[in-house]
Design a protein around this motif. Structure first.
Motif, short mmCIF file in Angstrom:
data_model
loop_
_atom_site.label_atom_id
_atom_site.label_comp_id
_atom_site.label_asym_id
_atom_site.label_seq_id
_atom_site.Cartn_x
_atom_site.Cartn_y
_atom_site.Cartn_z
N ASN A 4 35.43 44.13 39.36
CA ASN A 4 35.09 44.96 38.21
C ASN A 4 34.45 44.04 37.17
N ASP A 6 32.41 44.47 34.63
CA ASP A 6 32.46 44.83 33.21
C ASP A 6 33.80 44.45 32.60
N ARG A 7 34.89 44.70 33.33
CA ARG A 7 36.22 44.35 32.81
C ARG A 7 36.36 42.82 32.74
N LYS A 163 41.01 49.27 39.25
CA LYS A 163 40.47 49.24 40.61
C LYS A 163 39.08 49.87 40.68
N THR A 164 38.21 49.22 41.45
CA THR A 164 36.87 49.75 41.71
C THR A 164 36.93 50.75 42.86
#
Length: 393
Positions: A4, A6-7, A163-164
């Motif tokens: 992820n 961006d996170r 979670k992706t």
């Protein structure tokens, strides 16, 4: 992609990091999508450098013999793969090389390879997060005086909490394989197996499905007596609890169920079904921003209100690449804040000497205002009778 991004960017900004260096196998896999043969099969160290600045290329760093090997599935999305020496004189693809060749230098070890790549990126004097503080110290000894490192082990767990879609796909597969293994263990119990024998049914079933069994906590309990050894022959009235975990492509799961030998008593059904009803009512409590400890107390209250007034405690944890996939600086069940997009499990165990020992556990995804159960939502008690297992209300 598992990562992820961006996170990861947001949390690096929050902690003032210009890059993350991962060396733990699960973190290398998570960041790069590559479970290298060197790290998972041979005990060598593979690493990932993930810069915060997306204009800088992330890299996988691994031993030279590994760097030229075919990658599992689609391989890594990272464009840069850098080697370091595994054995002097052997290079990528096991081709002989001169370790003293100045035109094609290969770093002597992983710390030197990391320090070299950070310098290449212009980060030799930056603040970097490491999931291994010892490696951070080794790199600091080779880097510029202004170089700083931070412990990022729990930071990686924090990133992994959301979670992706690709991660959810793998976790659903892991959960399905866990369920089938658990069902086969319950069926073995119904056929007359001891818990020790039924445990082998779980461990042999899951690999046939493409998964990897991790553990099956299978506990025989006799009302009026208590917990018994796993090799004890079971008799009517005994009950068995299952707490099962299997992996698929390194992602795990966690499911708990209960079986009774013969027909359950009315009191056993009343207590267990109160746990089921209370758990389903408590799903509304799982909201981002709440502390896990507060939700645990709410779950207990719902189960007590549903009819099991002596139910006293439960444990919530995040699940993913680790069984406890959330930050836990003190211990694995330290309270944590729920985030949108996480996968969670709640261990609910109740025991009464005269009634039995029950366990219930589902895997849920909390996201976009919804709580979705990832496993089969039929949590009814198993009744082992006439050589077969059946669910009973």
């Amino acid at each position: 992609m598992l990562l992820n991004r961006d996170r990861a960017d947001a949390l690096m900004d929050r902690h003032g990091l210009e890059a993350i260096v991962a060396s733990q196998t699960i973190n290398v896999f998570y960041l790069s999508n590559w479970a290298t043969d060197a790290s998972w099969g041979f005990g060598d160290l593979a690493l990932v450098v993930l810069p915060r600045d997306r204009r800088l290329e992330p890299a996988v760093i691994t031993v030279e013999t590994d760097s030229a090997q075919p990658q599992q599935r689609d391989g890594t999305w990272m464009k840069v793969i850098r080697p370091y020496r595994r054995k002097p004189g052997i290079g990528p693809g096991a081709r002989p090389v001169d370790p003293d060749d100045e035109k094609n230098p290969i770093p002597a070890d992983h710390a030197e390879a990391v320090a070299d790549y950070l310098e290449e990126l212009g980060l030799s004097g930056a603040t970097i997060g490491f999931d291994d503080r010892g490696l951070g110290m080794d790199v600091k000894a080779l880097a510029a005086p202004s170089f700083q490192f931070r412990d990022a082990r729990d930071l990686l767990r924090d990133i992994r909490m959301v979670k992706t879609p690709e991660e959810l796909r793998l976790m659903r597969a892991a959960t399905r394989k866990t369920e089938i293994g658990l069902l086969n263990a319950a069926e073995a119990i119904a056929g007359g197996a001891t818990c020790a024998e039924a445990e082998r049914a779980f461990w042999s079933t899951v690999p046939l499905l493409g998964g990897r069994p991790v553990f099956l906590l299978i506990t025989p309990y006799r009302p009026g007596v208590g917990r018994m050894p796993k090799a004890t022959p079971l008799q009517p009235g005994d009950n068995v609890t299952f707490d099962a975990t299997a992996e698929f492509d390194h992602y795990t799961s966690d499911i708990g169920r209960t079986a009774v030998i013969g027909e359950p008593t009315a009191e056993q059904l009343r207590r267990y079904n109160a746990m089921r009803r209370g758990w389903h009512a408590a799903l509304q409590e799982f909201r981002p921003g709440r502390m896990s400890s507060d939700i645990e107390r709410a779950v207990v209250g719902h189960i007590q209100a549903a009819g099991n007034d002596s139910f006293s405690g439960c444990s919530i944890h995040s699940v993913g690449l680790e069984h406890t996939d959330h930050p836990h600086p003190g211990n694995s069940l330290s309270p944590f804040e729920l985030v949108d997009g996480s996968v969670l499990s709640c261990d609910m165990t109740w025991m009464n000497v005269g009634v039995g020992r029950f366990h219930l556990e589902d895997l849920i995804h909390v996201g976009s205002g919804e709580v979705v159960t990832l496993n089969d939502n039929d949590s009814r008690m198993f009744m082992c009778i006439d050589g077969r297992s059946e669910r009973v209300e």
